[in-house]
Design a protein around this motif. Structure first.
Motif, PDB file in Angstrom:
ATOM      1  N   THR A  38       8.118 -23.310  15.661  1.00  0.00           N
ATOM      2  CA  THR A  38       8.394 -22.506  14.466  1.00  0.00           C
ATOM      3  C   THR A  38       9.774 -22.846  13.929  1.00  0.00           C
ATOM      4  OG1 THR A  38       9.229 -20.731  15.880  1.00  0.00           O
ATOM      5  CG2 THR A  38       6.944 -20.561  15.188  1.00  0.00           C
ATOM      6  N   THR A  39       9.940 -22.693  12.627  1.00  0.00           N
ATOM      7  CA  THR A  39      11.228 -23.005  12.022  1.00  0.00           C
ATOM      8  C   THR A  39      12.042 -21.752  11.744  1.00  0.00           C
ATOM      9  OG1 THR A  39      10.124 -23.046   9.884  1.00  0.00           O
ATOM     10  CG2 THR A  39      10.458 -25.152  10.963  1.00  0.00           C
ATOM     11  N   ASP A  40      11.408 -20.712  11.297  1.00  0.00           N
ATOM     12  CA  ASP A  40      12.071 -19.455  10.951  1.00  0.00           C
ATOM     13  C   ASP A  40      11.287 -18.311  11.594  1.00  0.00           C
ATOM     14  OD1 ASP A  40      14.040 -20.535   9.154  1.00  0.00           O
ATOM     15  OD2 ASP A  40      12.452 -20.776   7.670  1.00  0.00           O
ATOM     16  N   THR A  41      11.776 -17.106  11.381  1.00  0.00           N
ATOM     17  CA  THR A  41      11.041 -15.928  11.817  1.00  0.00           C
ATOM     18  C   THR A  41      10.088 -15.523  10.704  1.00  0.00           C
ATOM     19  OG1 THR A  41      12.901 -15.190  13.168  1.00  0.00           O
ATOM     20  CG2 THR A  41      11.241 -13.543  12.603  1.00  0.00           C
ATOM     21  N   TRP A  42       8.825 -15.380  11.053  1.00  0.00           N
ATOM     22  CA  TRP A  42       7.788 -14.973  10.113  1.00  0.00           C
ATOM     23  C   TRP A  42       7.082 -13.741  10.647  1.00  0.00           C
ATOM     24  CZ3 TRP A  42       5.993 -16.926   5.439  1.00  0.00           C
ATOM     25  CH2 TRP A  42       6.594 -18.114   5.007  1.00  0.00           C
ATOM     26  N   ILE A  43       6.850 -12.774   9.791  1.00  0.00           N
ATOM     27  CA  ILE A  43       5.999 -11.626  10.100  1.00  0.00           C
ATOM     28  C   ILE A  43       4.780 -11.778   9.202  1.00  0.00           C
ATOM     29  CG2 ILE A  43       5.801  -9.115  10.103  1.00  0.00           C
ATOM     30  CD1 ILE A  43       8.820  -9.029  10.639  1.00  0.00           C
ATOM     31  N   VAL A  44       3.620 -11.921   9.845  1.00  0.00           N
ATOM     32  CA  VAL A  44       2.409 -12.302   9.119  1.00  0.00           C
ATOM     33  C   VAL A  44       1.305 -11.272   9.351  1.00  0.00           C
ATOM     34  CG1 VAL A  44       0.651 -14.093   8.820  1.00  0.00           C
ATOM     35  CG2 VAL A  44       3.018 -14.742   9.354  1.00  0.00           C
ATOM     36  N   LYS A  45       0.736 -10.827   8.246  1.00  0.00           N
ATOM     37  CA  LYS A  45      -0.403  -9.898   8.289  1.00  0.00           C
ATOM     38  C   LYS A  45      -1.685 -10.712   8.153  1.00  0.00           C
ATOM     39  CE  LYS A  45      -1.767  -7.857   4.510  1.00  0.00           C
ATOM     40  NZ  LYS A  45      -2.017  -6.989   3.352  1.00  0.00           N
ATOM     41  N   PHE A  46      -2.606 -10.513   9.083  1.00  0.00           N
ATOM     42  CA  PHE A  46      -3.936 -11.094   9.016  1.00  0.00           C
ATOM     43  C   PHE A  46      -4.879  -9.977   8.584  1.00  0.00           C
ATOM     44  CE2 PHE A  46      -1.512 -13.752  11.767  1.00  0.00           C
ATOM     45  CZ  PHE A  46      -1.994 -15.034  11.579  1.00  0.00           C
ATOM     46  N   PHE A  47      -5.714 -10.236   7.582  1.00  0.00           N
ATOM     47  CA  PHE A  47      -6.538  -9.177   7.019  1.00  0.00           C
ATOM     48  C   PHE A  47      -7.852  -9.708   6.495  1.00  0.00           C
ATOM     49  CE2 PHE A  47      -4.658 -11.080   3.364  1.00  0.00           C
ATOM     50  CZ  PHE A  47      -5.516 -10.832   2.303  1.00  0.00           C
ATOM     51  N   ASN A  48      -8.753  -8.771   6.204  1.00  0.00           N
ATOM     52  CA  ASN A  48     -10.008  -9.051   5.533  1.00  0.00           C
ATOM     53  C   ASN A  48     -10.012  -8.160   4.292  1.00  0.00           C
ATOM     54  OD1 ASN A  48     -12.706  -8.694   4.615  1.00  0.00           O
ATOM     55  ND2 ASN A  48     -13.514  -9.229   6.629  1.00  0.00           N
ATOM     56  N   PRO A  49     -10.167  -8.715   3.099  1.00  0.00           N
ATOM     57  CA  PRO A  49     -10.076  -7.900   1.884  1.00  0.00           C
ATOM     58  C   PRO A  49     -11.126  -6.799   1.785  1.00  0.00           C
ATOM     59  CG  PRO A  49     -10.708 -10.163   1.346  1.00  0.00           C
ATOM     60  CD  PRO A  49     -10.408 -10.128   2.810  1.00  0.00           C
ATOM     61  N   GLY A  50     -12.213  -6.888   2.524  1.00  0.00           N
ATOM     62  CA  GLY A  50     -13.237  -5.852   2.485  1.00  0.00           C
ATOM     63  C   GLY A  50     -13.035  -4.748   3.515  1.00  0.00           C
ATOM     64  N   CYS A  51     -12.064  -4.891   4.375  1.00  0.00           N
ATOM     65  CA  CYS A  51     -11.824  -3.932   5.459  1.00  0.00           C
ATOM     66  C   CYS A  51     -11.123  -2.682   4.938  1.00  0.00           C
ATOM     67  CB  CYS A  51     -10.965  -4.613   6.524  1.00  0.00           C
ATOM     68  SG  CYS A  51     -10.127  -3.513   7.653  1.00  0.00           S
ATOM     69  N   PRO A  52     -11.672  -1.487   5.187  1.00  0.00           N
ATOM     70  CA  PRO A  52     -11.045  -0.251   4.706  1.00  0.00           C
ATOM     71  C   PRO A  52      -9.642  -0.033   5.281  1.00  0.00           C
ATOM     72  CG  PRO A  52     -13.256   0.195   5.555  1.00  0.00           C
ATOM     73  CD  PRO A  52     -12.954  -1.231   5.857  1.00  0.00           C
ATOM     74  N   HIS A  53      -9.441  -0.391   6.554  1.00  0.00           N
ATOM     75  CA  HIS A  53      -8.115  -0.233   7.167  1.00  0.00           C
ATOM     76  C   HIS A  53      -7.103  -1.174   6.515  1.00  0.00           C
ATOM     77  CE1 HIS A  53      -9.942   2.243  10.236  1.00  0.00           C
ATOM     78  NE2 HIS A  53     -10.817   1.281  10.478  1.00  0.00           N
TER      79      HIS A  53
END
Length: 143
Positions: A38-53
């Protein structure tokens, strides 16, 4: 009215601090390379656009990324419907999932998916003291 809505959508897209990440970004060095470096610090959200949560968490995620853009981290999001190989690479089986990529390691955020909890985690830099060095390295192979 429709031009106003279009303008608001355009402005919110331009101002968003969370960048859309593709599978390639975990191979070409933007977040990590194919060796897991890794080069930098990354905070990454993994999602599904159809998911209610995921839909419920979306505004809080955008608020965190926009309001805490000065915290020395990069914010990104991965649509697991479009970028299935990236989600499979990191064993994303439930969404939303937030991962921190730092110092050639990753850590899964374990707190609540709301603005207050995630912002405290980032402001207090809990990912610096939560045992990143004890976690498994970023997976080496994509397939």
């Amino acid at each position: 009215m429709k031009y106003f809505i279009l303008a608001v959508l355009l402005i919110s897209t331009i101002m968003a601090k969370s960048v859309e990440l593709k599978t390639q970004d975990f191979l070409n060095g933007k977040v990590s390379n194919n060796k897991g470096d890794t080069t930098d610090t990354w905070i990454v959200k993994f999602f599904n656009p159809g998911c209610p949560h995921c839909k419920r968490f979306a505004k809080d995620w955008d608020d965190v990324a926009n309001k805490l853009s000065d915290q020395g981290v990069n914010y990104g999001h991965v649509n697991c419907v479009k970028e299935r190989p990236a989600c499979e690479r990191f064993n994303i089986w439930g969404v939303p999932t937030v991962l921190v990529f730092k110092d050639n390691h990753l850590e899964e955020y374990q707190g609540s998916y709301d603005y207050d909890s995630l912002s405290k985690y980032i402001i207090n830099r809990n990912y610096d003291t939560s045992g990143l060095s004890e976690r498994a390295a970023v997976p080496q192979n994509m397939y």
